[in-house]
Design a protein around this motif. Structure first.
Motif, PDB file in Angstrom:
ATOM      1  N   MET A   1      32.626  43.005  35.889  1.00  0.00           N
ATOM      2  CA  MET A   1      33.520  42.236  36.975  1.00  0.00           C
ATOM      3  C   MET A   1      33.288  40.763  36.746  1.00  0.00           C
ATOM      4  O   MET A   1      32.599  40.446  35.863  1.00  0.00           O
ATOM      5  N   ILE A   2      34.016  40.081  37.355  1.00  0.00           N
ATOM      6  CA  ILE A   2      34.220  38.792  37.109  1.00  0.00           C
ATOM      7  C   ILE A   2      34.495  37.945  38.389  1.00  0.00           C
ATOM      8  O   ILE A   2      35.363  38.081  39.089  1.00  0.00           O
ATOM      9  N   VAL A   3      33.570  36.758  38.537  1.00  0.00           N
ATOM     10  CA  VAL A   3      33.887  35.865  39.558  1.00  0.00           C
ATOM     11  C   VAL A   3      34.456  34.440  38.869  1.00  0.00           C
ATOM     12  O   VAL A   3      33.356  33.896  38.204  1.00  0.00           O
ATOM     13  N   SER A   4      35.612  34.335  38.966  1.00  0.00           N
ATOM     14  CA  SER A   4      35.845  32.979  38.257  1.00  0.00           C
ATOM     15  C   SER A   4      36.020  31.859  39.415  1.00  0.00           C
ATOM     16  O   SER A   4      36.798  31.822  40.117  1.00  0.00           O
ATOM     17  N   HIS A   5      34.915  30.814  39.046  1.00  0.00           N
ATOM     18  CA  HIS A   5      34.994  29.706  40.270  1.00  0.00           C
ATOM     19  C   HIS A   5      36.298  28.719  39.547  1.00  0.00           C
ATOM     20  O   HIS A   5      36.738  27.934  40.670  1.00  0.00           O
ATOM     21  N   LYS A   6      36.528  28.709  38.420  1.00  0.00           N
ATOM     22  CA  LYS A   6      37.440  28.013  37.633  1.00  0.00           C
ATOM     23  C   LYS A   6      38.985  28.081  38.244  1.00  0.00           C
ATOM     24  O   LYS A   6      39.560  27.176  38.743  1.00  0.00           O
ATOM     25  N   HIS A   7      39.158  29.480  38.370  1.00  0.00           N
ATOM     26  CA  HIS A   7      40.657  30.031  38.917  1.00  0.00           C
ATOM     27  C   HIS A   7      40.532  30.620  40.483  1.00  0.00           C
ATOM     28  O   HIS A   7      41.699  30.825  40.916  1.00  0.00           O
ATOM     29  N   LYS A   8      39.236  30.645  40.813  1.00  0.00           N
ATOM     30  CA  LYS A   8      39.228  31.148  42.372  1.00  0.00           C
ATOM     31  C   LYS A   8      39.785  32.638  42.281  1.00  0.00           C
ATOM     32  O   LYS A   8      40.791  32.925  43.149  1.00  0.00           O
ATOM     33  N   PHE A   9      39.541  33.451  41.425  1.00  0.00           N
ATOM     34  CA  PHE A   9      39.408  35.011  41.596  1.00  0.00           C
ATOM     35  C   PHE A   9      38.343  35.611  41.175  1.00  0.00           C
ATOM     36  O   PHE A   9      37.507  35.166  40.714  1.00  0.00           O
ATOM     37  N   ILE A  10      38.443  36.804  41.808  1.00  0.00           N
ATOM     38  CA  ILE A  10      37.333  38.252  41.688  1.00  0.00           C
ATOM     39  C   ILE A  10      38.006  39.192  41.188  1.00  0.00           C
ATOM     40  O   ILE A  10      38.940  39.602  41.987  1.00  0.00           O
ATOM     41  N   PHE A  11      37.566  39.796  39.957  1.00  0.00           N
ATOM     42  CA  PHE A  11      38.110  40.987  39.482  1.00  0.00           C
ATOM     43  C   PHE A  11      37.050  42.009  39.827  1.00  0.00           C
ATOM     44  O   PHE A  11      35.976  42.055  39.054  1.00  0.00           O
ATOM     45  N   LEU A  12      37.186  42.999  40.399  1.00  0.00           N
ATOM     46  CA  LEU A  12      36.295  44.148  40.538  1.00  0.00           C
ATOM     47  C   LEU A  12      36.764  45.124  39.530  1.00  0.00           C
ATOM     48  O   LEU A  12      37.921  45.692  39.457  1.00  0.00           O
ATOM     49  N   LYS A  13      35.921  45.643  38.880  1.00  0.00           N
ATOM     50  CA  LYS A  13      35.972  46.582  37.621  1.00  0.00           C
ATOM     51  C   LYS A  13      35.748  48.008  38.178  1.00  0.00           C
ATOM     52  O   LYS A  13      34.538  48.244  38.643  1.00  0.00           O
ATOM     53  N   THR A  14      36.709  48.688  38.266  1.00  0.00           N
ATOM     54  CA  THR A  14      36.583  50.296  38.247  1.00  0.00           C
ATOM     55  C   THR A  14      36.449  51.144  37.199  1.00  0.00           C
ATOM     56  O   THR A  14      36.359  50.419  35.796  1.00  0.00           O
ATOM     57  N   LYS A  15      36.277  52.488  37.086  1.00  0.00           N
ATOM     58  CA  LYS A  15      36.138  53.161  36.020  1.00  0.00           C
ATOM     59  C   LYS A  15      37.084  53.863  35.404  1.00  0.00           C
ATOM     60  O   LYS A  15      38.206  54.393  36.032  1.00  0.00           O
ATOM     61  N   LYS A  16      37.438  53.938  34.164  1.00  0.00           N
ATOM     62  CA  LYS A  16      38.369  54.386  33.340  1.00  0.00           C
ATOM     63  C   LYS A  16      39.786  54.087  33.750  1.00  0.00           C
ATOM     64  O   LYS A  16      40.821  54.764  33.916  1.00  0.00           O
ATOM     65  N   THR A  17      39.787  52.703  33.761  1.00  0.00           N
ATOM     66  CA  THR A  17      41.123  51.750  34.102  1.00  0.00           C
ATOM     67  C   THR A  17      41.358  50.842  33.267  1.00  0.00           C
ATOM     68  O   THR A  17      42.021  49.900  33.675  1.00  0.00           O
ATOM     69  N   ALA A  18      40.595  50.731  31.846  1.00  0.00           N
ATOM     70  CA  ALA A  18      40.740  49.655  31.043  1.00  0.00           C
ATOM     71  C   ALA A  18      40.179  48.413  31.631  1.00  0.00           C
ATOM     72  O   ALA A  18      40.599  47.356  31.235  1.00  0.00           O
ATOM     73  N   GLY A  19      39.169  48.747  32.303  1.00  0.00           N
ATOM     74  CA  GLY A  19      38.509  47.544  32.973  1.00  0.00           C
ATOM     75  C   GLY A  19      37.895  46.557  31.704  1.00  0.00           C
ATOM     76  O   GLY A  19      37.717  45.396  32.148  1.00  0.00           O
ATOM     77  N   THR A  20      37.319  47.299  30.596  1.00  0.00           N
ATOM     78  CA  THR A  20      36.469  46.486  29.698  1.00  0.00           C
ATOM     79  C   THR A  20      37.774  45.430  29.121  1.00  0.00           C
ATOM     80  O   THR A  20      37.326  44.540  28.680  1.00  0.00           O
ATOM     81  N   ALA A  21      38.941  46.271  28.815  1.00  0.00           N
ATOM     82  CA  ALA A  21      39.829  45.546  28.061  1.00  0.00           C
ATOM     83  C   ALA A  21      40.409  44.266  29.106  1.00  0.00           C
ATOM     84  O   ALA A  21      40.603  43.254  28.376  1.00  0.00           O
ATOM     85  N   ILE A  22      40.188  44.541  30.545  1.00  0.00           N
ATOM     86  CA  ILE A  22      40.741  43.547  31.227  1.00  0.00           C
ATOM     87  C   ILE A  22      39.740  42.487  31.263  1.00  0.00           C
ATOM     88  O   ILE A  22      40.136  41.174  31.229  1.00  0.00           O
ATOM     89  N   GLU A  23      38.627  42.868  31.337  1.00  0.00           N
ATOM     90  CA  GLU A  23      37.468  41.935  31.131  1.00  0.00           C
ATOM     91  C   GLU A  23      37.569  40.838  30.024  1.00  0.00           C
ATOM     92  O   GLU A  23      37.450  39.491  29.889  1.00  0.00           O
ATOM     93  N   ALA A  24      37.847  41.541  28.703  1.00  0.00           N
ATOM     94  CA  ALA A  24      38.031  40.836  27.567  1.00  0.00           C
ATOM     95  C   ALA A  24      39.037  40.053  27.517  1.00  0.00           C
ATOM     96  O   ALA A  24      38.934  38.704  27.049  1.00  0.00           O
ATOM     97  N   ALA A  25      40.044  40.185  28.029  1.00  0.00           N
ATOM     98  CA  ALA A  25      41.286  39.364  28.371  1.00  0.00           C
ATOM     99  C   ALA A  25      40.752  38.140  29.196  1.00  0.00           C
ATOM    100  O   ALA A  25      41.183  36.956  29.001  1.00  0.00           O
TER     101      ALA A  25
END
Length: 232
Positions: A1-25
């Motif tokens: 999961m990611i908390v971006s203070h730079k862009h003010k967003f929070i990404f909650l990572k679920t399972k088997k939904t390409a979450g690792t690929a989203i985090e990489a991006a």
């Protein structure tokens, strides 16, 4: 999961939904103060942006390491709740750690996937190292082993806790919609990483299901099916 203070967003990572690929991006967008949780070591080489950072914290609500782990000097792995932020962290814990002001002001998003398709992906992932893979029916006989707790991550107590819930089936399009809503001007692409090998080739997910197993999945995952309108 990611908390971006730079862009003010929070990404909650679920399972088997390409979450690792989203985090990489997303890690390519992050700044030095942002929280980026680790994932499996073999996938870290695919991360093009910043590496895991700022995920170890001290907080009164953070679970303590067990005594036997401390005595045995067992390392804290990336998914342990005792490190602070971790990859499949539920919304209510993130909210507690970041505080009400950040939780209220930041744009929050997550992804999910057709539960019947996701269940087959979970089965293939959880059994990939087995010399003799159990049948899908055998795998599904244990809820403890087979259940995927995605809606508990973004719907604690049955209430949707994110501003946007994207679909795996429209991954890159929906990710860029979320980022645009968060105020990020740059469009990003999603790499293919951490893909579970499918020993059954191009077999359609529907072929795994008996009527009973189809109904079981409908029962287990009724919240996300109702929310996103998925069907078999």
């Amino acid at each position: 999961m990611i908390v971006s203070h730079k862009h003010k967003f929070i990404f909650l990572k679920t399972k088997k939904t390409a979450g690792t690929a989203i985090e990489a991006a997303l890690s390519e967008l992050c700044g030095p103060e942002d929280v980026i949780t680790p994932y499996r070591e073999e996938s870290e080489s695919d991360r093009k942006g910043l590496p895991p950072q700022n995920y170890r914290i001290e907080h009164p609500l953070k679970p303590k390491r067990s005594l036997w782990r401390r005595l045995m000097r067992r390392p804290e792995r990336y998914y342990h709740q005792t490190v602070g932020f971790y990859e499949h962290m539920p919304a209510e814990r993130v909210r507690a750690y970041v505080g009400e002001d950040v939780w209220r002001d930041y744009y929050k998003f997550a992804f999910d996937r057709n539960p019947w398709d996701r269940q087959v992906s979970w089965y293939l992932y959880k059994t990939k190292s087995k010399r003799t893979r159990p049948s899908f029916e055998q795998f599904m006989s244990s809820r403890r082993r087979a259940y995927v707790d995605n809606h508990e991550i973004y719907m604690p107590g049955g209430e949707l806790s994110v501003d946007f819930l994207g679909r795996y089936e429209h991954l890159e399009e929906d990710l860029n919609k979320a980022l645009e809503a968060a105020g990020v001007k740059e469009r990003i692409s999603v790499p293919k990483v951490n893909v579970t090998p499918n020993k059954d080739g191009a077999r359609d997910y529907r072929s795994y299901f008996s009527p009973e197993l189809r109904a079981l999945v409908a029962d287990w995952y009724a919240p996300e099916i109702k929310l996103l309108g998925y069907d078999f």
